[in-house]
Design a protein around this motif. Sequence first.
Motif, PDB file in Angstrom:
ATOM      1  N   MET A   4      56.140  41.906  44.295  1.00 13.58           N
ATOM      2  CA  MET A   4      55.018  41.878  43.299  1.00 13.58           C
ATOM      3  C   MET A   4      54.528  40.428  43.147  1.00 13.58           C
ATOM      4  N   ARG A   5      55.395  39.412  43.468  1.00 11.29           N
ATOM      5  CA  ARG A   5      54.772  37.993  43.660  1.00 11.29           C
ATOM      6  C   ARG A   5      53.885  37.811  44.510  1.00 11.29           C
ATOM      7  N   ALA A   6      54.092  38.282  45.712  1.00  8.24           N
ATOM      8  CA  ALA A   6      53.313  38.089  46.854  1.00  8.24           C
ATOM      9  C   ALA A   6      52.003  38.703  46.488  1.00  8.24           C
ATOM     10  N   ILE A   7      51.842  39.840  45.916  1.00 10.76           N
ATOM     11  CA  ILE A   7      50.397  40.560  45.273  1.00 10.76           C
ATOM     12  C   ILE A   7      49.759  39.501  44.315  1.00 10.76           C
ATOM     13  N   LEU A   8      50.553  38.747  43.497  1.00  6.39           N
ATOM     14  CA  LEU A   8      49.817  37.960  42.453  1.00  6.39           C
ATOM     15  C   LEU A   8      49.430  36.735  43.289  1.00  6.39           C
ATOM     16  N   ALA A   9      49.999  36.257  44.333  1.00  9.35           N
ATOM     17  CA  ALA A   9      49.625  34.870  44.843  1.00  9.35           C
ATOM     18  C   ALA A   9      48.406  35.346  45.623  1.00  9.35           C
ATOM     19  N   GLN A  10      48.012  36.416  46.173  1.00 10.28           N
ATOM     20  CA  GLN A  10      46.705  36.939  46.636  1.00 10.28           C
ATOM     21  C   GLN A  10      45.661  37.228  45.859  1.00 10.28           C
ATOM     22  N   ARG A  11      46.100  38.063  44.682  1.00 10.54           N
ATOM     23  CA  ARG A  11      44.976  38.746  43.805  1.00 10.54           C
ATOM     24  C   ARG A  11      44.695  37.535  42.558  1.00 10.54           C
ATOM     25  N   ARG A  12      45.750  37.085  41.916  1.00 12.07           N
ATOM     26  CA  ARG A  12      45.551  36.337  40.670  1.00 12.07           C
ATOM     27  C   ARG A  12      46.664  34.821  40.811  1.00 12.07           C
ATOM     28  N   PRO A  13      46.225  34.016  41.691  1.00 10.42           N
ATOM     29  CA  PRO A  13      47.051  32.895  42.045  1.00 10.42           C
ATOM     30  C   PRO A  13      46.967  32.003  41.027  1.00 10.42           C
ATOM     31  N   GLU A  14      45.878  32.042  40.114  1.00 12.55           N
ATOM     32  CA  GLU A  14      45.597  31.043  38.977  1.00 12.55           C
ATOM     33  C   GLU A  14      46.655  31.530  37.856  1.00 12.55           C
ATOM     34  N   ASP A  15      47.256  32.562  37.739  1.00 15.36           N
ATOM     35  CA  ASP A  15      47.949  32.976  36.475  1.00 15.36           C
ATOM     36  C   ASP A  15      49.378  32.641  36.687  1.00 15.36           C
ATOM     37  N   ALA A  16      49.960  32.415  35.624  1.00 20.13           N
ATOM     38  CA  ALA A  16      51.411  32.019  35.642  1.00 20.13           C
ATOM     39  C   ALA A  16      52.277  33.404  35.799  1.00 20.13           C
ATOM     40  N   ILE A  17      53.758  33.142  36.040  1.00 22.67           N
ATOM     41  CA  ILE A  17      54.513  34.292  36.387  1.00 22.67           C
ATOM     42  C   ILE A  17      55.734  33.706  35.648  1.00 22.67           C
ATOM     43  N   LEU A  18      56.522  34.994  35.080  1.00 23.17           N
ATOM     44  CA  LEU A  18      57.774  34.822  34.573  1.00 23.17           C
ATOM     45  C   LEU A  18      58.680  36.068  34.800  1.00 23.17           C
ATOM     46  N   GLU A  29      62.485  37.795  36.373  1.00 20.92           N
ATOM     47  CA  GLU A  29      64.011  38.007  35.860  1.00 20.92           C
ATOM     48  C   GLU A  29      64.619  37.334  37.089  1.00 20.92           C
ATOM     49  N   GLU A  30      64.028  37.490  38.266  1.00 22.15           N
ATOM     50  CA  GLU A  30      65.216  37.176  39.419  1.00 22.15           C
ATOM     51  C   GLU A  30      64.683  35.785  40.056  1.00 22.15           C
ATOM     52  N   TYR A  31      63.357  35.432  39.793  1.00 20.68           N
ATOM     53  CA  TYR A  31      62.874  34.128  40.508  1.00 20.68           C
ATOM     54  C   TYR A  31      62.373  32.940  39.577  1.00 20.68           C
ATOM     55  N   GLY A  32      62.372  33.291  38.286  1.00 20.90           N
ATOM     56  CA  GLY A  32      62.154  32.413  37.387  1.00 20.90           C
ATOM     57  C   GLY A  32      60.464  32.208  36.927  1.00 20.90           C
ATOM     58  N   ALA A  33      60.047  31.213  36.578  1.00 20.81           N
ATOM     59  CA  ALA A  33      58.812  30.802  35.987  1.00 20.81           C
ATOM     60  C   ALA A  33      58.043  29.940  36.965  1.00 20.81           C
ATOM     61  N   LYS A  34      56.693  30.468  37.075  1.00 19.97           N
ATOM     62  CA  LYS A  34      55.718  29.537  37.885  1.00 19.97           C
ATOM     63  C   LYS A  34      54.427  29.443  36.973  1.00 19.97           C
ATOM     64  N   ALA A  35      54.256  28.119  36.952  1.00 23.26           N
ATOM     65  CA  ALA A  35      52.858  27.886  36.334  1.00 23.26           C
ATOM     66  C   ALA A  35      51.853  28.114  36.741  1.00 23.26           C
ATOM     67  N   GLY A  36      50.892  28.093  35.810  1.00 22.66           N
ATOM     68  CA  GLY A  36      49.515  28.725  36.172  1.00 22.66           C
ATOM     69  C   GLY A  36      48.345  28.090  35.328  1.00 22.66           C
ATOM     70  N   THR A  37      47.301  28.291  35.784  1.00 21.76           N
ATOM     71  CA  THR A  37      46.333  27.468  34.806  1.00 21.76           C
ATOM     72  C   THR A  37      45.004  28.358  34.094  1.00 21.76           C
ATOM     73  N   SER A  38      45.393  29.705  34.245  1.00 22.63           N
ATOM     74  CA  SER A  38      44.574  30.412  33.607  1.00 22.63           C
ATOM     75  C   SER A  38      44.630  31.101  32.066  1.00 22.63           C
ATOM     76  N   GLY A  39      45.916  30.794  31.447  1.00 30.54           N
ATOM     77  CA  GLY A  39      46.222  30.960  30.122  1.00 30.54           C
ATOM     78  C   GLY A  39      46.827  32.380  30.293  1.00 30.54           C
ATOM     79  N   LEU A  40      47.050  33.123  31.328  1.00 27.60           N
ATOM     80  CA  LEU A  40      47.486  34.256  31.328  1.00 27.60           C
ATOM     81  C   LEU A  40      49.076  34.300  32.070  1.00 27.60           C
ATOM     82  N   THR A  41      50.096  34.976  31.593  1.00 30.60           N
ATOM     83  CA  THR A  41      51.313  34.993  32.194  1.00 30.60           C
ATOM     84  C   THR A  41      51.690  36.288  32.621  1.00 30.60           C
ATOM     85  N   TRP A  42      52.006  36.476  34.130  1.00 33.70           N
ATOM     86  CA  TRP A  42      52.742  37.927  34.182  1.00 33.70           C
ATOM     87  C   TRP A  42      54.223  37.876  34.095  1.00 33.70           C
TER      88      TRP A  42
END
Length: 266
Positions: free
Chosen positions: A60-74, A76-89
């Motif tokens: 799932m993270r690999a897809i987000l890196a390709q399609r929505r790289p500006e979004d943050a991610i939280l 369960e297994e790999y924690g938080a990744k910061a983003g710049t869009s104001g959206l968090t997956w």
Amino acid sequence: MANLNTEFHRDLIATAHALADAAREATLLHFRKPGLLADSKETARFDPVTVADRLAEERMRAILAQRRPEDAILGEEYGAKAGTSGLTWVLDPIDGTRGYLSGTPTWGVLISVADESGPVYGLIDQPYIRERFEGGFGLARGQGPSGEFALACRAARPLADAIMLSTFPEVGTAAEHLAFRRVADRVRLVRYGMDCYGYALIAAGQIDLVIEAGLQPYDVQAPIAVIEAAGGVMTDWQGNPCPQGGQVLAAANAAVHAEALAALNG
């Protein structure tokens, strides 16, 4: 973010489904397969994580890196990744790993997207029986082996007639368990062990309540979006928004929510 008829919203929805498709494939690679092992994230109790949890989130993270790289991610297994869009997956690759290990089909994949106000769209997917529930951006729909169906929570009925689900009989702390029992002793039927599938059943109009405690943001944000889109209510045990988890009361309608809330608080 209430209008589905924009390219922006369509892209978010398509991305969520792409994530769910990837997680479905990853989790089914290992489900009910011999030799599946689990590590425990805790020492005091068995809190399992498997290769399938990690693989699903990685994909799932690999897809987000390709399609929505500006979004943050939280996740369960790999924690938080910061983003710049104001959206968090917010991702839970397997909600209900204990059920997954046991071979039951009540675990699921939770995917949501949130802005500063909380979750605005959510998706609950059950890979093995191929059911998917989504809510947000004007959508409240499910799809499964029998085709597509609308999501709509059931109408109000007295607490004494309600069906309630929870994952564990021993909900939370001793004090939380006593509060839970005040509701459980008043409803018609209580069933356990459903994990995220219980929240999907509220949105599908099958049950009235889910009450749990000790939850995390990735446990609740997709269910919040799906249940609210279907006409239900999901708060903490004081009636406040609960996007960060903790104590959760999910209800099919405002009336049964009010009755359960009053019982929880004595």
